[in-house]
Design a protein around this motif. Structure first.
Motif, PDB file in Angstrom:
ATOM      1  N   ASP A 160       0.875  -1.166   0.000  1.00  0.00           N
ATOM      2  CA  ASP A 160       0.000   0.000   0.000  1.00  0.00           C
ATOM      3  C   ASP A 160       0.916   1.221   0.000  1.00  0.00           C
ATOM      4  O   ASP A 160       1.728   1.383   0.922  1.00  0.00           O
ATOM      5  N   VAL A 161       0.809   2.037  -1.033  1.00  0.00           N
ATOM      6  CA  VAL A 161       1.649   3.223  -1.165  1.00  0.00           C
ATOM      7  C   VAL A 161       0.806   4.450  -0.840  1.00  0.00           C
ATOM      8  O   VAL A 161      -0.311   4.594  -1.344  1.00  0.00           O
ATOM      9  N   MET A 162       1.347   5.298   0.034  1.00  0.00           N
ATOM     10  CA  MET A 162       0.648   6.523   0.435  1.00  0.00           C
ATOM     11  C   MET A 162       1.675   7.553   0.871  1.00  0.00           C
ATOM     12  O   MET A 162       2.859   7.222   1.025  1.00  0.00           O
ATOM     13  N   ALA A 163       1.258   8.787   1.043  1.00  0.00           N
ATOM     14  CA  ALA A 163       2.163   9.824   1.534  1.00  0.00           C
ATOM     15  C   ALA A 163       2.770   9.364   2.867  1.00  0.00           C
ATOM     16  O   ALA A 163       2.145   8.620   3.633  1.00  0.00           O
ATOM     17  N   THR A 164       3.977   9.815   3.152  1.00  0.00           N
ATOM     18  CA  THR A 164       4.693   9.347   4.339  1.00  0.00           C
ATOM     19  C   THR A 164       3.925   9.601   5.634  1.00  0.00           C
ATOM     20  O   THR A 164       3.893   8.736   6.508  1.00  0.00           O
ATOM     21  N   GLY A 165       3.300  10.748   5.782  1.00  0.00           N
ATOM     22  CA  GLY A 165       2.538  11.022   7.006  1.00  0.00           C
ATOM     23  C   GLY A 165       1.437   9.999   7.219  1.00  0.00           C
ATOM     24  O   GLY A 165       1.292   9.440   8.311  1.00  0.00           O
ATOM     25  N   ALA A 166       0.657   9.743   6.183  1.00  0.00           N
ATOM     26  CA  ALA A 166      -0.410   8.741   6.268  1.00  0.00           C
ATOM     27  C   ALA A 166       0.176   7.356   6.496  1.00  0.00           C
ATOM     28  O   ALA A 166      -0.385   6.547   7.243  1.00  0.00           O
ATOM     29  N   ALA A 167       1.311   7.070   5.867  1.00  0.00           N
ATOM     30  CA  ALA A 167       1.952   5.763   6.034  1.00  0.00           C
ATOM     31  C   ALA A 167       2.401   5.555   7.476  1.00  0.00           C
ATOM     32  O   ALA A 167       2.217   4.465   8.036  1.00  0.00           O
ATOM     33  N   CYS A 168       2.962   6.581   8.100  1.00  0.00           N
ATOM     34  CA  CYS A 168       3.386   6.472   9.503  1.00  0.00           C
ATOM     35  C   CYS A 168       2.186   6.217  10.413  1.00  0.00           C
ATOM     36  O   CYS A 168       2.248   5.356  11.299  1.00  0.00           O
ATOM     37  N   ARG A 169       1.104   6.951  10.202  1.00  0.00           N
ATOM     38  CA  ARG A 169      -0.094   6.761  11.029  1.00  0.00           C
ATOM     39  C   ARG A 169      -0.684   5.366  10.835  1.00  0.00           C
ATOM     40  O   ARG A 169      -1.068   4.699  11.805  1.00  0.00           O
ATOM     41  N   THR A 170      -0.747   4.907   9.579  1.00  0.00           N
ATOM     42  CA  THR A 170      -1.296   3.581   9.294  1.00  0.00           C
ATOM     43  C   THR A 170      -0.426   2.491   9.901  1.00  0.00           C
ATOM     44  O   THR A 170      -0.919   1.535  10.501  1.00  0.00           O
ATOM     45  N   TYR A 171       0.890   2.622   9.753  1.00  0.00           N
ATOM     46  CA  TYR A 171       1.838   1.674  10.334  1.00  0.00           C
ATOM     47  C   TYR A 171       1.640   1.594  11.855  1.00  0.00           C
ATOM     48  O   TYR A 171       1.521   0.503  12.419  1.00  0.00           O
ATOM     49  N   ASN A 172       1.576   2.754  12.531  1.00  0.00           N
ATOM     50  CA  ASN A 172       1.395   2.762  13.983  1.00  0.00           C
ATOM     51  C   ASN A 172       0.075   2.115  14.387  1.00  0.00           C
ATOM     52  O   ASN A 172       0.015   1.374  15.372  1.00  0.00           O
ATOM     53  N   LEU A 173      -0.975   2.392  13.638  1.00  0.00           N
ATOM     54  CA  LEU A 173      -2.275   1.786  13.924  1.00  0.00           C
ATOM     55  C   LEU A 173      -2.199   0.267  13.801  1.00  0.00           C
ATOM     56  O   LEU A 173      -2.676  -0.466  14.679  1.00  0.00           O
ATOM     57  N   MET A 174      -1.569  -0.195  12.733  1.00  0.00           N
ATOM     58  CA  MET A 174      -1.449  -1.645  12.533  1.00  0.00           C
ATOM     59  C   MET A 174      -0.616  -2.286  13.646  1.00  0.00           C
ATOM     60  O   MET A 174      -0.959  -3.370  14.127  1.00  0.00           O
ATOM     61  N   LEU A 175       0.461  -1.624  14.054  1.00  0.00           N
ATOM     62  CA  LEU A 175       1.255  -2.142  15.176  1.00  0.00           C
ATOM     63  C   LEU A 175       0.401  -2.222  16.438  1.00  0.00           C
ATOM     64  O   LEU A 175       0.467  -3.210  17.179  1.00  0.00           O
ATOM     65  N   SER A 176      -0.400  -1.184  16.698  1.00  0.00           N
ATOM     66  CA  SER A 176      -1.216  -1.160  17.915  1.00  0.00           C
ATOM     67  C   SER A 176      -2.270  -2.264  17.901  1.00  0.00           C
ATOM     68  O   SER A 176      -2.738  -2.683  18.953  1.00  0.00           O
ATOM     69  N   GLU A 177      -2.619  -2.734  16.713  1.00  0.00           N
ATOM     70  CA  GLU A 177      -3.570  -3.841  16.566  1.00  0.00           C
ATOM     71  C   GLU A 177      -2.870  -5.198  16.506  1.00  0.00           C
ATOM     72  O   GLU A 177      -3.491  -6.213  16.199  1.00  0.00           O
ATOM     73  N   ASN A 178      -1.560  -5.201  16.782  1.00  0.00           N
ATOM     74  CA  ASN A 178      -0.748  -6.422  16.756  1.00  0.00           C
ATOM     75  C   ASN A 178      -0.766  -7.105  15.392  1.00  0.00           C
ATOM     76  O   ASN A 178      -0.724  -8.334  15.304  1.00  0.00           O
ATOM     77  N   ARG A 179      -0.826  -6.311  14.336  1.00  0.00           N
ATOM     78  CA  ARG A 179      -0.782  -6.867  12.981  1.00  0.00           C
ATOM     79  C   ARG A 179       0.672  -6.937  12.530  1.00  0.00           C
ATOM     80  O   ARG A 179       1.503  -6.135  12.935  1.00  0.00           O
ATOM     81  N   ARG A 180       0.957  -7.905  11.691  1.00  0.00           N
ATOM     82  CA  ARG A 180       2.317  -8.113  11.183  1.00  0.00           C
ATOM     83  C   ARG A 180       2.522  -7.207   9.973  1.00  0.00           C
ATOM     84  O   ARG A 180       1.993  -7.464   8.905  1.00  0.00           O
ATOM     85  N   VAL A 181       3.304  -6.149  10.181  1.00  0.00           N
ATOM     86  CA  VAL A 181       3.456  -5.123   9.159  1.00  0.00           C
ATOM     87  C   VAL A 181       4.925  -4.762   8.988  1.00  0.00           C
ATOM     88  O   VAL A 181       5.704  -4.809   9.930  1.00  0.00           O
ATOM     89  N   ALA A 182       5.277  -4.422   7.754  1.00  0.00           N
ATOM     90  CA  ALA A 182       6.596  -3.860   7.429  1.00  0.00           C
ATOM     91  C   ALA A 182       6.332  -2.536   6.726  1.00  0.00           C
ATOM     92  O   ALA A 182       5.260  -2.331   6.150  1.00  0.00           O
ATOM     93  N   ALA A 183       7.316  -1.649   6.775  1.00  0.00           N
ATOM     94  CA  ALA A 183       7.128  -0.350   6.132  1.00  0.00           C
ATOM     95  C   ALA A 183       8.448   0.194   5.610  1.00  0.00           C
ATOM     96  O   ALA A 183       9.511  -0.078   6.160  1.00  0.00           O
ATOM     97  N   ALA A 184       8.331   0.959   4.541  1.00  0.00           N
ATOM     98  CA  ALA A 184       9.457   1.702   3.978  1.00  0.00           C
ATOM     99  C   ALA A 184       8.991   3.147   3.888  1.00  0.00           C
ATOM    100  O   ALA A 184       7.986   3.442   3.241  1.00  0.00           O
ATOM    101  N   PHE A 185       9.705   4.039   4.590  1.00  0.00           N
ATOM    102  CA  PHE A 185       9.300   5.440   4.668  1.00  0.00           C
ATOM    103  C   PHE A 185      10.336   6.345   4.017  1.00  0.00           C
ATOM    104  O   PHE A 185      11.502   6.339   4.438  1.00  0.00           O
ATOM    105  N   ILE A 186       9.909   7.149   3.068  1.00  0.00           N
ATOM    106  CA  ILE A 186      10.773   8.181   2.517  1.00  0.00           C
ATOM    107  C   ILE A 186      10.649   9.403   3.407  1.00  0.00           C
ATOM    108  O   ILE A 186       9.535   9.847   3.734  1.00  0.00           O
ATOM    109  N   ALA A 187      11.782   9.933   3.830  1.00  0.00           N
ATOM    110  CA  ALA A 187      11.801  11.090   4.728  1.00  0.00           C
ATOM    111  C   ALA A 187      11.236  12.327   4.036  1.00  0.00           C
ATOM    112  O   ALA A 187      11.403  12.499   2.821  1.00  0.00           O
ATOM    113  N   VAL A 188      10.568  13.153   4.828  1.00  0.00           N
ATOM    114  CA  VAL A 188      10.046  14.431   4.341  1.00  0.00           C
ATOM    115  C   VAL A 188      10.665  15.552   5.147  1.00  0.00           C
ATOM    116  O   VAL A 188      11.094  15.366   6.289  1.00  0.00           O
ATOM    117  N   VAL A 189      10.699  16.719   4.537  1.00  0.00           N
ATOM    118  CA  VAL A 189      11.328  17.878   5.196  1.00  0.00           C
ATOM    119  C   VAL A 189      10.360  18.574   6.108  1.00  0.00           C
ATOM    120  O   VAL A 189       9.231  18.633   6.010  1.00  0.00           O
TER     121      VAL A 189
END
Length: 124
Positions: free
Chosen positions: A95-124
């Protein structure tokens, strides 16, 4: 091309911006990949720089996650065809999305104990 993880475990994203991320109360400059096997520095500074080779830490973690999120920077952009094909050849459909949305989605999935990996491009 395998790189050694900075540390083991899978931390939540505490903050992002200013060209990096804060995870597990540590600041990481630049882009990062986070898998259940560890956190890895990542060279791409834009979605156009993502190559099949740069995705190696995700490929190496196959079997340890069920979802992959890619933060594409300030806006949602498509992966290059060769990078997408490399992932899809391993039955990984990110699932590709803007980094901010990706960080929030990743954190949500972690909080739900889901098995997730992520690659984040840094933003300024």
């Amino acid at each position: 091309m395998s790189t050694k993880p900075r540390f083991k475990g899978q931390p939540a994203v505490d903050a992002y911006g200013d060209g990096g991320f804060r995870l597990a109360e540590q600041r990481f400059e630049g882009s990062v990949i986070v898998t259940p096997l560890g956190l890895y520095p990542w060279m791409p500074k834009s979605v156009e720089e993502i190559t099949p080779v740069s995705l190696a830490p995700i490929i190496e973690a196959i079997g340890h996650f069920d979802f992959v999120i890619i933060g594409s920077g300030e806006t949602t952009l498509r992966l290059a065809a060769d990078a997408r094909r490399r992932l899809e050849s391993q039955a990984i459909f990110p699932d590709v999305m803007a980094t901010g949305a990706a960080c929030r989605t990743y954190n949500l999935m972690l909080s739900e104990n889901r098995r997730v990996a992520a690659a984040f491009i840094a933003v300024v």
